[in-house]
Design a protein around this motif. Structure first.
Motif, PDB file in Angstrom:
ATOM      1  N   ASN A  19       0.830  -1.207   0.000  1.00  0.00           N
ATOM      2  CA  ASN A  19       0.000   0.000   0.000  1.00  0.00           C
ATOM      3  C   ASN A  19       0.864   1.256   0.000  1.00  0.00           C
ATOM      4  OD1 ASN A  19      -2.851  -1.025   0.458  1.00  0.00           O
ATOM      5  ND2 ASN A  19      -1.744  -2.041   2.118  1.00  0.00           N
ATOM      6  N   CYS A  20       0.479   2.210  -0.830  1.00  0.00           N
ATOM      7  CA  CYS A  20       1.160   3.503  -0.842  1.00  0.00           C
ATOM      8  C   CYS A  20       0.772   4.279   0.421  1.00  0.00           C
ATOM      9  CB  CYS A  20       0.756   4.292  -2.087  1.00  0.00           C
ATOM     10  SG  CYS A  20       1.665   5.841  -2.265  1.00  0.00           S
ATOM     11  N   VAL A  21       1.770   4.806   1.089  1.00  0.00           N
ATOM     12  CA  VAL A  21       1.539   5.633   2.284  1.00  0.00           C
ATOM     13  C   VAL A  21       2.231   6.977   2.032  1.00  0.00           C
ATOM     14  CG1 VAL A  21       1.795   5.838   4.771  1.00  0.00           C
ATOM     15  CG2 VAL A  21       1.512   3.568   3.738  1.00  0.00           C
ATOM     16  N   VAL A  68      -7.156  10.498   2.197  1.00  0.00           N
ATOM     17  CA  VAL A  68      -6.218  10.078   3.226  1.00  0.00           C
ATOM     18  C   VAL A  68      -5.937  11.273   4.132  1.00  0.00           C
ATOM     19  CG1 VAL A  68      -3.882   9.221   3.656  1.00  0.00           C
ATOM     20  CG2 VAL A  68      -5.144   8.414   1.666  1.00  0.00           C
ATOM     21  N   GLU A  69      -6.032  11.079   5.440  1.00  0.00           N
ATOM     22  CA  GLU A  69      -5.711  12.149   6.393  1.00  0.00           C
ATOM     23  C   GLU A  69      -4.286  11.964   6.890  1.00  0.00           C
ATOM     24  OE1 GLU A  69      -8.735  11.808   9.380  1.00  0.00           O
ATOM     25  OE2 GLU A  69     -10.149  13.004   8.227  1.00  0.00           O
ATOM     26  N   LEU A  70      -3.483  13.012   6.712  1.00  0.00           N
ATOM     27  CA  LEU A  70      -2.107  13.009   7.206  1.00  0.00           C
ATOM     28  C   LEU A  70      -2.054  13.939   8.409  1.00  0.00           C
ATOM     29  CD1 LEU A  70      -0.252  13.222   3.786  1.00  0.00           C
ATOM     30  CD2 LEU A  70      -0.957  11.202   5.041  1.00  0.00           C
ATOM     31  N   GLN A  71      -1.457  13.451   9.499  1.00  0.00           N
ATOM     32  CA  GLN A  71      -1.519  14.171  10.770  1.00  0.00           C
ATOM     33  C   GLN A  71      -0.138  14.346  11.391  1.00  0.00           C
ATOM     34  OE1 GLN A  71      -3.948  11.119  12.483  1.00  0.00           O
ATOM     35  NE2 GLN A  71      -5.848  12.247  12.121  1.00  0.00           N
ATOM     36  N   SER A  72      -0.007  15.408  12.173  1.00  0.00           N
ATOM     37  CA  SER A  72       1.246  15.660  12.890  1.00  0.00           C
ATOM     38  C   SER A  72       1.358  14.788  14.135  1.00  0.00           C
ATOM     39  CB  SER A  72       1.357  17.134  13.282  1.00  0.00           C
ATOM     40  OG  SER A  72       0.292  17.497  14.148  1.00  0.00           O
ATOM     41  N   ILE A  83       4.855  21.631  16.862  1.00  0.00           N
ATOM     42  CA  ILE A  83       5.806  22.072  15.845  1.00  0.00           C
ATOM     43  C   ILE A  83       6.142  23.524  16.162  1.00  0.00           C
ATOM     44  CG2 ILE A  83       6.251  22.306  13.381  1.00  0.00           C
ATOM     45  CD1 ILE A  83       3.859  20.324  12.972  1.00  0.00           C
ATOM     46  N   ALA A  84       7.319  23.733  16.683  1.00  0.00           N
ATOM     47  CA  ALA A  84       7.753  25.061  17.125  1.00  0.00           C
ATOM     48  C   ALA A  84       8.030  25.970  15.933  1.00  0.00           C
ATOM     49  CB  ALA A  84       9.011  24.925  17.985  1.00  0.00           C
ATOM     50  N   PRO A  85       8.026  27.276  16.145  1.00  0.00           N
ATOM     51  CA  PRO A  85       8.398  28.206  15.073  1.00  0.00           C
ATOM     52  C   PRO A  85       9.799  27.873  14.546  1.00  0.00           C
ATOM     53  CG  PRO A  85       7.420  29.401  16.889  1.00  0.00           C
ATOM     54  CD  PRO A  85       7.619  27.984  17.363  1.00  0.00           C
ATOM     55  N   GLY A  86       9.928  27.808  13.224  1.00  0.00           N
ATOM     56  CA  GLY A  86      11.206  27.495  12.597  1.00  0.00           C
ATOM     57  C   GLY A  86      11.487  26.010  12.467  1.00  0.00           C
ATOM     58  N   ALA A  87      10.636  25.165  13.019  1.00  0.00           N
ATOM     59  CA  ALA A  87      10.868  23.720  12.994  1.00  0.00           C
ATOM     60  C   ALA A  87      10.182  23.064  11.803  1.00  0.00           C
ATOM     61  CB  ALA A  87      10.370  23.088  14.289  1.00  0.00           C
ATOM     62  N   ARG A  88      10.600  21.836  11.518  1.00  0.00           N
ATOM     63  CA  ARG A  88       9.998  21.007  10.477  1.00  0.00           C
ATOM     64  C   ARG A  88       9.446  19.751  11.114  1.00  0.00           C
ATOM     65  NH1 ARG A  88      12.929  20.670   4.887  1.00  0.00           N
ATOM     66  NH2 ARG A  88      12.941  22.873   4.369  1.00  0.00           N
ATOM     67  N   ALA A  89       8.433  19.181  10.464  1.00  0.00           N
ATOM     68  CA  ALA A  89       7.852  17.924  10.934  1.00  0.00           C
ATOM     69  C   ALA A  89       7.255  17.188   9.742  1.00  0.00           C
ATOM     70  CB  ALA A  89       6.781  18.192  11.987  1.00  0.00           C
ATOM     71  N   VAL A  90       6.964  15.914   9.945  1.00  0.00           N
ATOM     72  CA  VAL A  90       6.365  15.099   8.890  1.00  0.00           C
ATOM     73  C   VAL A  90       4.930  14.768   9.278  1.00  0.00           C
ATOM     74  CG1 VAL A  90       6.503  12.911   7.637  1.00  0.00           C
ATOM     75  CG2 VAL A  90       8.606  14.119   8.265  1.00  0.00           C
ATOM     76  N   LEU A  91       4.016  14.994   8.340  1.00  0.00           N
ATOM     77  CA  LEU A  91       2.624  14.593   8.543  1.00  0.00           C
ATOM     78  C   LEU A  91       2.483  13.189   7.981  1.00  0.00           C
ATOM     79  CD1 LEU A  91       0.687  17.798   7.423  1.00  0.00           C
ATOM     80  CD2 LEU A  91       1.606  17.229   9.664  1.00  0.00           C
ATOM     81  N   LYS A  92       1.918  12.278   8.784  1.00  0.00           N
ATOM     82  CA  LYS A  92       1.836  10.876   8.407  1.00  0.00           C
ATOM     83  C   LYS A  92       0.408  10.368   8.469  1.00  0.00           C
ATOM     84  CE  LYS A  92       5.986  10.318  11.120  1.00  0.00           C
ATOM     85  NZ  LYS A  92       6.485   9.772  12.346  1.00  0.00           N
ATOM     86  N   GLN A  93       0.186   9.296   7.734  1.00  0.00           N
ATOM     87  CA  GLN A  93      -1.065   8.565   7.840  1.00  0.00           C
ATOM     88  C   GLN A  93      -0.874   7.528   8.936  1.00  0.00           C
ATOM     89  OE1 GLN A  93      -2.162   6.144   4.472  1.00  0.00           O
ATOM     90  NE2 GLN A  93      -4.184   5.729   5.302  1.00  0.00           N
ATOM     91  N   HIS A  94      -1.762   7.512   9.912  1.00  0.00           N
ATOM     92  CA  HIS A  94      -1.678   6.543  11.000  1.00  0.00           C
ATOM     93  C   HIS A  94      -2.463   5.299  10.588  1.00  0.00           C
ATOM     94  CE1 HIS A  94       0.303   9.421  13.590  1.00  0.00           C
ATOM     95  NE2 HIS A  94      -0.614  10.311  13.269  1.00  0.00           N
ATOM     96  N   LEU A  95      -1.745   4.283  10.133  1.00  0.00           N
ATOM     97  CA  LEU A  95      -2.383   3.092   9.576  1.00  0.00           C
ATOM     98  C   LEU A  95      -3.130   2.263  10.616  1.00  0.00           C
ATOM     99  CD1 LEU A  95       0.382   2.049   7.050  1.00  0.00           C
ATOM    100  CD2 LEU A  95      -1.845   3.061   6.546  1.00  0.00           C
ATOM    101  N   ASP A  96      -2.853   2.477  11.890  1.00  0.00           N
ATOM    102  CA  ASP A  96      -3.580   1.729  12.916  1.00  0.00           C
ATOM    103  C   ASP A  96      -4.939   2.343  13.243  1.00  0.00           C
ATOM    104  OD1 ASP A  96      -2.268   3.902  14.018  1.00  0.00           O
ATOM    105  OD2 ASP A  96      -1.913   2.932  15.939  1.00  0.00           O
ATOM    106  N   SER A 134      -6.618   4.316  10.580  1.00  0.00           N
ATOM    107  CA  SER A 134      -7.255   4.675   9.320  1.00  0.00           C
ATOM    108  C   SER A 134      -7.066   3.548   8.306  1.00  0.00           C
ATOM    109  CB  SER A 134      -6.677   5.983   8.770  1.00  0.00           C
ATOM    110  OG  SER A 134      -5.316   5.826   8.458  1.00  0.00           O
ATOM    111  N   ARG A 135      -7.872   3.580   7.286  1.00  0.00           N
ATOM    112  CA  ARG A 135      -7.834   2.544   6.260  1.00  0.00           C
ATOM    113  C   ARG A 135      -6.685   2.795   5.289  1.00  0.00           C
ATOM    114  NH1 ARG A 135     -12.854   0.866   2.359  1.00  0.00           N
ATOM    115  NH2 ARG A 135     -11.910  -1.051   1.646  1.00  0.00           N
ATOM    116  N   ALA A 136      -5.967   1.727   4.930  1.00  0.00           N
ATOM    117  CA  ALA A 136      -4.869   1.825   3.975  1.00  0.00           C
ATOM    118  C   ALA A 136      -5.413   2.197   2.600  1.00  0.00           C
ATOM    119  CB  ALA A 136      -4.107   0.511   3.909  1.00  0.00           C
ATOM    120  N   LEU A 137      -4.582   2.794   1.789  1.00  0.00           N
ATOM    121  CA  LEU A 137      -4.967   3.251   0.461  1.00  0.00           C
ATOM    122  C   LEU A 137      -5.405   2.088  -0.436  1.00  0.00           C
ATOM    123  CD1 LEU A 137      -5.179   5.802  -1.237  1.00  0.00           C
ATOM    124  CD2 LEU A 137      -2.785   5.532  -1.833  1.00  0.00           C
TER     125      LEU A 137
END
Length: 140
Positions: free
Chosen positions: A41-43, A75-79, A89-102, A104-107
């Motif tokens: 499955n594509c994530v 698909v919902e991607l969440q911090s 996520i602090a000012p100036g910071a980076r983060a990844v938004l992910k799909q929580h497969l546990d 939500s339904r896989a693609l």
């Protein structure tokens, strides 16, 4: 109007025009991240860069994916998990938004079968559950 008021109004308009690009650059920018293949499955993922002055408590972006067979999937991607541990996520910071497969339904298809991506609903919360004051721009 007196000349002094006109000059002040002109100066204020000039400063506003100059500051507008700076203010736009200080928002919350979200761009496409690396896709992963999990059990066939594509994530997808998104990378967020917080250029604002506020800390983001929670960010969720809904991707609408058009598949090669004509179907559409959301698909919902969440911090972070909505009701779980917070990952601010602090000012100036980076983060990844992910799909929580546990939670939500896989693609259901590999990444090669995703034809186009569009942005659906965006939810951004700052401290205290209030809406983020900064604009969120997403390039899926």
């Amino acid at each position: 109007m007196t000349p002094r008021v006109t000059q002040a109004a002109t100066l204020a308009l000039f400063l506003l025009c100059i500051a507008s690009p700076v203010l736009a650059a200080n928002g919350i920018n979200v761009k496409r991240g690396e896709d992963a293949l999990v059990f066939g499955n594509c994530v997808p993922s998104l990378v967020v860069e917080n250029k604002s002055a506020e800390t983001i408590d929670y960010l969720q972006v809904e991707l609408i994916l058009a598949l090669t067979d004509g179907q559409e999937r959301k698909v919902e991607l969440q911090s972070a998990y909505r009701e779980g541990i917070s990952y601010p996520i602090a000012p100036g910071a980076r983060a990844v938004l992910k799909q929580h497969l546990d939670t939500s339904r896989a693609l259901g298809v590999p990444c090669g079968e995703v034809k186009t991506r569009a942005v659906g609903r965006i939810l951004c919360e700052a401290a205290g559950g209030r809406a983020c004051a900064s604009s969120v721009s997403v390039q899926p």
